[in-house]
Design a protein around this motif. Structure first.
Motif, mmCIF file in Angstrom:
data_model
loop_
_atom_site.group_PDB
_atom_site.id
_atom_site.type_symbol
_atom_site.label_atom_id
_atom_site.label_comp_id
_atom_site.label_asym_id
_atom_site.label_seq_id
_atom_site.Cartn_x
_atom_site.Cartn_y
_atom_site.Cartn_z
ATOM 1 N N ARG A 146 0.818 -1.216 0.000
ATOM 2 C CA ARG A 146 0.000 0.000 0.000
ATOM 3 C C ARG A 146 0.853 1.270 0.000
ATOM 4 N N LEU A 147 2.063 1.138 -0.504
ATOM 5 C CA LEU A 147 2.933 2.312 -0.665
ATOM 6 C C LEU A 147 3.146 2.498 -2.169
ATOM 7 N N ASP A 148 2.528 3.553 -2.710
ATOM 8 C CA ASP A 148 2.532 3.695 -4.177
ATOM 9 C C ASP A 148 3.917 3.681 -4.813
ATOM 10 N N PRO A 149 4.903 4.415 -4.266
ATOM 11 C CA PRO A 149 6.218 4.384 -4.930
ATOM 12 C C PRO A 149 6.793 2.964 -5.012
ATOM 13 N N PHE A 150 6.519 2.122 -4.000
ATOM 14 C CA PHE A 150 7.028 0.742 -4.047
ATOM 15 C C PHE A 150 6.190 -0.132 -4.971
ATOM 16 N N LYS A 151 4.906 0.150 -5.066
ATOM 17 C CA LYS A 151 4.081 -0.608 -6.015
ATOM 18 C C LYS A 151 4.564 -0.330 -7.447
ATOM 19 N N ARG A 152 4.877 0.949 -7.686
ATOM 20 C CA ARG A 152 5.377 1.308 -9.027
ATOM 21 C C ARG A 152 6.734 0.648 -9.295
ATOM 22 N N LEU A 153 7.593 0.667 -8.273
ATOM 23 C CA LEU A 153 8.912 0.047 -8.447
ATOM 24 C C LEU A 153 8.761 -1.453 -8.724
ATOM 25 N N ALA A 154 7.849 -2.082 -7.991
ATOM 26 C CA ALA A 154 7.635 -3.524 -8.189
ATOM 27 C C ALA A 154 7.186 -3.801 -9.623
ATOM 28 N N ALA A 155 6.310 -2.940 -10.143
ATOM 29 C CA ALA A 155 5.825 -3.134 -11.516
ATOM 30 C C ALA A 155 6.978 -3.005 -12.510
ATOM 31 N N THR A 156 7.832 -2.011 -12.279
ATOM 32 C CA THR A 156 8.987 -1.812 -13.173
ATOM 33 C C THR A 156 9.917 -3.027 -13.139
ATOM 34 N N LEU A 157 10.229 -3.476 -11.922
ATOM 35 C CA LEU A 157 11.157 -4.609 -11.806
ATOM 36 C C LEU A 157 10.560 -5.864 -12.413
ATOM 37 N N LYS A 158 9.235 -6.009 -12.256
ATOM 38 C CA LYS A 158 8.594 -7.204 -12.798
ATOM 39 C C LYS A 158 8.656 -7.213 -14.323
ATOM 40 N N SER A 159 8.456 -6.028 -14.931
ATOM 41 C CA SER A 159 8.452 -5.991 -16.395
ATOM 42 C C SER A 159 9.853 -6.226 -16.978
#
Ligand SMILES: [Zn+2]
Length: 440
Positions: free
Chosen positions: A352-365
């Motif tokens: 529930r921390l947006d900057p980390f959710k975004r980072l996770a999406a980047t790393l996943k892609s």
């Protein structure tokens, strides 16, 4: 002066026939030693066409700064002959063996200047040599350009691509390192995909082959990925640890800034009892490894860890990612690194921390490239080391930080160029055969 002194300086200066020292003038008040050098030969070969035994047409007076002798600033002066050639009809000035055409410094003085600029800021080197900064920058650029023409890049297979800014956050330069030979290969203005195209061309011009690049280690910029995919078609991309961990640090900072701005009451409740100094310690402690914490930071971080703040969770997430990377360095197993990264991604997505959710999406892609970067320990360490050296190169160009100057000094210091003038700081050898002896 007597003949022996002139003969001594003729050999000390490394002069050979037809050149010899004619006169030596010492001015102790001005700390100057001036050498008049002459070319005795009445007939010379034409420098333009090579025709031998041509007459000297006239002589032009020129001077060169040389290495200091003892505490004295040394200068060479010569009347340089111009040959009037009967074969080609041209009047041409002959070259002098101690200097490049057009330079007011001797070759040895230029070699000394380049050697100093490898270790000192250019401004400092200029001050020590009592010359203007501009005179050094011109020479650095000249010698680096010449040396790079002869640089061999035939065996380059693994490259690190990175960007650096000349001023904080602006005026970007792309740098490409050879991660095997640990040298700077290429440096150019900008950070778009075309910088990779420019590198591929430069590589070919130096005997290298873009299709032979098997591995490119870089940060997560879309431009570099596009450039590498297009111009280094066989390169496997990996994202280096340094940049990925830095992204986690930025995500953590974003969470903290947001929380401390919008949820002051919660922050006050958790950390309100800390002194201003302890609060600063929290900020510093968050950015450091626990092993580097001072006593004050350890105490202050103790309060953050107990606090039910988003900032505390962000800090834990960042530490956990560091650990995933550190583990990968020690076990070096792709499958295990992948599993640990997946676990972290799932935690970050649920944080529930947006900057980390975004980072996770980047790393996943970019999952495969991230995992490759986790295992590529050797190049990671080098990327970090080069980053430090780049900062030094920037400091060396302080006051004259144009892109051209920065690029030139970066090549001089990090390029491992093999065709630069040899340093005059070679150790003296013991007297032996072949050393000229002069009785004074
Ligand atoms: Zn001629």
């Amino acid at each position: 002066m007597n003949v022996q002194i002139e003969a001594l300086f003729t050999s000390a200066l490394g002069l050979q026939a037809p050149w010899a020292v004619r006169d030596v003038r010492l001015d102790t008040a001005k700390h100057r030693l001036d050498f008049d050098v002459e070319c005795k030969q009445p007939l010379l070969a034409c420098p333009a066409c090579g025709a031998s035994s041509q007459k000297v047409h006239d002589r032009l007076s020129r001077s060169w700064r040389h290495l200091d002798f003892f505490q004295y600033e040394a200068w060479l002066h010569a009347e340089v002959p111009r040959v009037g050639c009967t074969a080609c009809g041209k009047t041409t000035q002959i070259g002098v063996p101690w200097s490049r055409e057009g330079s007011g410094f001797t070759l040895l003085f230029e070699a000394l200047a380049l050697t100093l600029c490898r270790d000192l800021p250019v401004r400092q080197a200029a001050k020590n040599l009592r010359v203007r900064d501009k005179q050094l920058w011109r020479r650095i650029e000249h010698y680096v350009t010449e040396a790079r023409k002869k640089q061999d890049m035939a065996k380059v297979q693994i490259v690190g691509i990175d960007e650096t800014s000349l001023r904080r956050g602006q005026h970007y330069v792309t740098v490409v390192h050879d991660l095997d030979a640990k040298r700077l290969l290429f440096c150019t203005e900008g950070r778009d995909h075309q910088t990779i195209q420019a590198f591929a061309k430069d590589l070919q011009a130096h005997g290298g082959e873009p299709t032979a690049i098997a591995h490119a280690c870089m940060d997560m910029s879309a431009a570099y990925l596009r450039g590498a995919t297009t111009y280094l078609p066989n390169a496997l991309v990996s994202y280096d640890r340094f940049h990925v961990v830095k992204l986690a640090g930025e995500a953590m900072d974003a969470v903290r800034t947001e929380e401390w701005k919008t949820e002051q009451a919660r922050v006050e409740a958790a950390l309100g009892h800390l002194t201003p100094k302890q609060r600063r310690s929290v900020l510093w402690g968050m950015r450091r490894n626990p092993s580097g914490w001072s006593k004050t930071q350890t105490e202050a971080m103790h309060w953050l860890q107990r606090a039910n703040l988003k900032t505390a969770r962000a800090w834990r997430l960042r530490m956990a990612l560091r650990e995933v990377f550190a583990n990968a360095r020690s076990h070096n197993q792709a499958a295990q690194a992948g599993a640990e990264l997946k676990a972290w991604l799932s935690w970050a997505r649920r944080s529930r921390l947006d900057p980390f959710k975004r980072l996770a999406a980047t790393l996943k892609s970019h999952f495969d490239s991230v995992v490759r970067g986790m295992l590529d320990h050797r190049s990671n360490a080098f990327v970090e080391a080069m980053n430090g050296l780049m900062q030094q190169a920037k400091r060396a160009a302080r006051g004259f930080r144009t892109a051209a100057n920065f690029i030139a000094i970066a090549y001089l210091r990090l390029g491992k160029l093999t065709h630069l003038p040899v340093s005059p700081f070679v150790p003296a050898t013991a007297p032996s055969a072949g050393v000229a002896r002069h009785r004074m």
